[in-house]
Scaffold this motif. Structure first.
Motif, PDB file in Angstrom:
ATOM      1  N   ARG A  71      -3.830 -17.585  -0.536  1.00  0.00           N
ATOM      2  CA  ARG A  71      -4.974 -18.467  -0.273  1.00  0.00           C
ATOM      3  C   ARG A  71      -4.679 -19.597   0.702  1.00  0.00           C
ATOM      4  N   LYS A  72      -3.419 -20.029   0.765  1.00  0.00           N
ATOM      5  CA  LYS A  72      -3.127 -21.261   1.507  1.00  0.00           C
ATOM      6  C   LYS A  72      -2.189 -21.082   2.700  1.00  0.00           C
ATOM      7  N   LEU A  73      -1.508 -19.944   2.805  1.00  0.00           N
ATOM      8  CA  LEU A  73      -0.529 -19.762   3.863  1.00  0.00           C
ATOM      9  C   LEU A  73      -1.018 -18.739   4.883  1.00  0.00           C
ATOM     10  N   SER A  74      -0.359 -18.699   6.028  1.00  0.00           N
ATOM     11  CA  SER A  74      -0.822 -17.860   7.141  1.00  0.00           C
ATOM     12  C   SER A  74      -0.133 -16.500   7.211  1.00  0.00           C
ATOM     13  N   TYR A  75       0.764 -16.202   6.272  1.00  0.00           N
ATOM     14  CA  TYR A  75       1.479 -14.930   6.311  1.00  0.00           C
ATOM     15  C   TYR A  75       0.534 -13.764   6.004  1.00  0.00           C
ATOM     16  N   ARG A  76       0.768 -12.644   6.707  1.00  0.00           N
ATOM     17  CA  ARG A  76      -0.050 -11.454   6.500  1.00  0.00           C
ATOM     18  C   ARG A  76       0.786 -10.220   6.175  1.00  0.00           C
ATOM     19  N   GLU A  77       2.089 -10.283   6.428  1.00  0.00           N
ATOM     20  CA  GLU A  77       2.977  -9.155   6.148  1.00  0.00           C
ATOM     21  C   GLU A  77       4.153  -9.619   5.293  1.00  0.00           C
ATOM     22  N   TYR A  78       4.580  -8.734   4.411  1.00  0.00           N
ATOM     23  CA  TYR A  78       5.725  -9.040   3.549  1.00  0.00           C
ATOM     24  C   TYR A  78       6.625  -7.811   3.495  1.00  0.00           C
ATOM     25  N   GLU A  79       7.934  -8.013   3.700  1.00  0.00           N
ATOM     26  CA  GLU A  79       8.882  -6.907   3.632  1.00  0.00           C
ATOM     27  C   GLU A  79      10.112  -7.329   2.845  1.00  0.00           C
ATOM     28  N   LEU A  80      10.557  -6.436   1.974  1.00  0.00           N
ATOM     29  CA  LEU A  80      11.739  -6.692   1.162  1.00  0.00           C
ATOM     30  C   LEU A  80      12.989  -6.227   1.893  1.00  0.00           C
ATOM     31  N   GLN A  81      14.074  -6.983   1.735  1.00  0.00           N
ATOM     32  CA  GLN A  81      15.358  -6.500   2.226  1.00  0.00           C
ATOM     33  C   GLN A  81      15.705  -5.197   1.503  1.00  0.00           C
ATOM     34  N   ILE A 125      10.984  -1.522  -9.547  1.00  0.00           N
ATOM     35  CA  ILE A 125      10.334  -2.839  -9.495  1.00  0.00           C
ATOM     36  C   ILE A 125       9.620  -3.012  -8.166  1.00  0.00           C
ATOM     37  N   ALA A 126      10.296  -2.646  -7.074  1.00  0.00           N
ATOM     38  CA  ALA A 126       9.691  -2.789  -5.746  1.00  0.00           C
ATOM     39  C   ALA A 126       8.447  -1.925  -5.615  1.00  0.00           C
ATOM     40  N   GLU A 127       8.516  -0.706  -6.107  1.00  0.00           N
ATOM     41  CA  GLU A 127       7.374   0.205  -6.003  1.00  0.00           C
ATOM     42  C   GLU A 127       6.207  -0.251  -6.866  1.00  0.00           C
ATOM     43  N   SER A 128       6.517  -0.927  -7.972  1.00  0.00           N
ATOM     44  CA  SER A 128       5.448  -1.373  -8.881  1.00  0.00           C
ATOM     45  C   SER A 128       4.585  -2.464  -8.270  1.00  0.00           C
ATOM     46  N   LEU A 129       5.062  -3.080  -7.195  1.00  0.00           N
ATOM     47  CA  LEU A 129       4.291  -4.128  -6.538  1.00  0.00           C
ATOM     48  C   LEU A 129       3.148  -3.561  -5.697  1.00  0.00           C
ATOM     49  N   GLY A 130       3.092  -2.243  -5.583  1.00  0.00           N
ATOM     50  CA  GLY A 130       2.081  -1.650  -4.728  1.00  0.00           C
ATOM     51  C   GLY A 130       2.523  -1.584  -3.276  1.00  0.00           C
ATOM     52  N   THR A 131       3.827  -1.510  -3.059  1.00  0.00           N
ATOM     53  CA  THR A 131       4.397  -1.504  -1.718  1.00  0.00           C
ATOM     54  C   THR A 131       4.388  -0.092  -1.129  1.00  0.00           C
ATOM     55  N   MET A 139       4.406  -4.705   2.145  1.00  0.00           N
ATOM     56  CA  MET A 139       3.024  -4.714   1.685  1.00  0.00           C
ATOM     57  C   MET A 139       2.225  -5.730   2.497  1.00  0.00           C
ATOM     58  N   ASP A 140       0.935  -5.534   2.514  1.00  0.00           N
ATOM     59  CA  ASP A 140       0.043  -6.504   3.139  1.00  0.00           C
ATOM     60  C   ASP A 140      -0.146  -7.672   2.182  1.00  0.00           C
ATOM     61  N   VAL A 141       0.000  -8.869   2.685  1.00  0.00           N
ATOM     62  CA  VAL A 141      -0.097 -10.057   1.824  1.00  0.00           C
ATOM     63  C   VAL A 141      -1.459 -10.148   1.146  1.00  0.00           C
ATOM     64  N   PHE A 149       6.863 -12.663   6.301  1.00  0.00           N
ATOM     65  CA  PHE A 149       7.993 -13.231   5.566  1.00  0.00           C
ATOM     66  C   PHE A 149       8.734 -12.126   4.833  1.00  0.00           C
ATOM     67  N   THR A 150       9.959 -12.448   4.421  1.00  0.00           N
ATOM     68  CA  THR A 150      10.891 -11.440   3.942  1.00  0.00           C
ATOM     69  C   THR A 150      11.436 -11.810   2.574  1.00  0.00           C
TER      70      THR A 150
END
Length: 389
Positions: free
Chosen positions: A333-343, A355-361, A175-177, A303-304
């Motif tokens: 708001r405070k960190l520079s991450y823009r992408e997030y991926e789950l293992q 659960i993963a899908e419920s995050l809007g991923t 998902m996009d951070v 981040f992962t």
């Protein structure tokens, strides 16, 4: 073609180089660190040797050019629920787009596993833990995560033409951070926040001992009883935390508490391949200095997700939403991450997929763990669904 067993420093280097030669022309490929591959086959560093053994081969063409490789291994602890036969593993498979070459590698591994009393082989898998080098990439051929398998699309045909069948699929979500979380997260967050007994916080590296103990409590309640797992000790957890300390970002490792008792953990790490893709497989002094520089310059925007779990008595109460929203206040708001991926999550685990899908991923990639039954008349069965009766 010439098949060569790996039994010397030279052939061990060629085992590494075979992967490089087959994949180096692919723009999305990131060369793994040599040390991460070598430690899999080091009996002093890989505890899987206590319960098993392995062998490796490299394949050369008539001109001596490296065109493939494979490893085969047996591990007494490796078994899946419902298995009707002892099952070995093959992994670290690389091959040019040539079915005859692939068949030679698979036949060689199969025959060795038969000699060891196995009735099937799963692959490509790791000689060790499932969080590394597990599964064949079949969708999402973009830059791999750290210690994740990467291969060209034609590998799927090589394996399936030989007779491998999908045992289970491994789904990765991303998902996009900056994406807005669904409204239900905020509703559940508000309900939990109204109770002052709940709190969430990111870790402080100065107190790793404390968070290792908290992780032990959550792990042993949330995961150890799952599928026959075992408890971990505080020392084991502390060792894990110390191994990750140099790359850990405190603000993306979160715990939730109720009356100061740990009830949930959400562990993430910076996506290390965003650093290591600049290292060409090496991690000596110069590469370590480069790593520090890239880290300080905040060059990594991804981040992962490694671990997410809630102790049973607090599941279904909105604790997940509470912890995620509290973390989002900091991460967005405070960190520079823009992408997030789950293992990856196995398709045999519908609860975690939901659960993963419920995050809007969205699905970012898919890998597949294949199985090949040596008795070709034996009915093939996929990995059983967790929780199914």
């Amino acid at each position: 073609m010439e098949l060569v067993i790996v039994n010397s420093e030279k052939t061990a280097r060629q085992f590494i180089d075979a992967h490089v030669q087959v994949n180096k022309h692919i723009p999305e490929w990131i060369r793994p660190l040599d040390k991460d591959i070598n430690q899999v086959f080091d009996p002093e560093k890989n505890k899987a040797y206590r319960q098993g053994e392995c062998v490796r081969w490299i394949l050369k063409d008539d001109n001596g050019k490296l065109i493939g490789r494979i490893a085969a291994f047996v591990n007494k602890k490796y078994k899946s629920k419902g298995d009707k036969q002892p099952t070995g593993g093959v992994g670290f498979f690389d091959c040019i787009n040539d079915q005859q070459a692939a068949n030679l590698l698979f036949d060689t591994a199969r025959d060795w596993l038969k000699e060891k009393g196995m009735g099937a082989m799963d692959g490509p898998i790791n000689f060790g833990e499932r969080d590394r080098w597990w599964g064949l990439l079949v969708e999402g051929f973009h830059e791999p995560l750290y210690c994740m398998t990467f291969n060209a699309p034609y590998y799927k045909e090589l394996m399936e033409n030989y007779g491998f069948q999908p045992f289970f699929h491994q789904i990765c979500y991303a998902m996009d951070v900056d994406a807005q979380l669904q409204e239900k997260f905020y509703v559940r967050h508000a309900a939990i926040t109204a109770d002052p007994n709940y709190r969430a916080e990111y870790i402080n590296k100065k107190h790793l001992d404390k968070y290792a103990e908290d992780f032990t409590i959550v792990y042993n309640k949330a995961w150890a009883s799952h599928d026959g797992g075992k408890d971990i000790s505080k020392q084991q957890a502390l060792n894990i935390f110390k191994q990750m300390e140099s790359v850990m970002d405190e603000k993306i490792v979160w715990f939730a508490y109720y009356k100061d008792e740990p009830i949930a953990c959400w562990m993430n790490l910076p996506e290390l391949n965003q650093f290591f893709k600049h290292m060409n497989g090496k991690f000596g002094l110069w590469q370590k200095l480069k790593f520090v520089f890239l880290k300080q310059m905040k060059m990594n925007k991804k981040f992962t997700g490694i671990v997410f779990g809630i102790v049973p008595e607090f599941q279904g109460k909105g604790v997940d939403s509470f912890m995620i929203i509290e973390a989002a206040k900091v991460i967005q708001r405070k960190l520079s991450y823009r992408e997030y991926e789950l293992q990856w999550i196995g398709d045999f685990n519908p609860k975690m997929l939901n659960i993963a899908e419920s995050l809007g991923t969205y699905v970012s990639r898919k890998l597949t763990t294949y199985r090949y039954l040596f008795d070709r008349e034996q009915p093939f069965e996929r990995h059983p669904i967790l929780g199914a009766k």
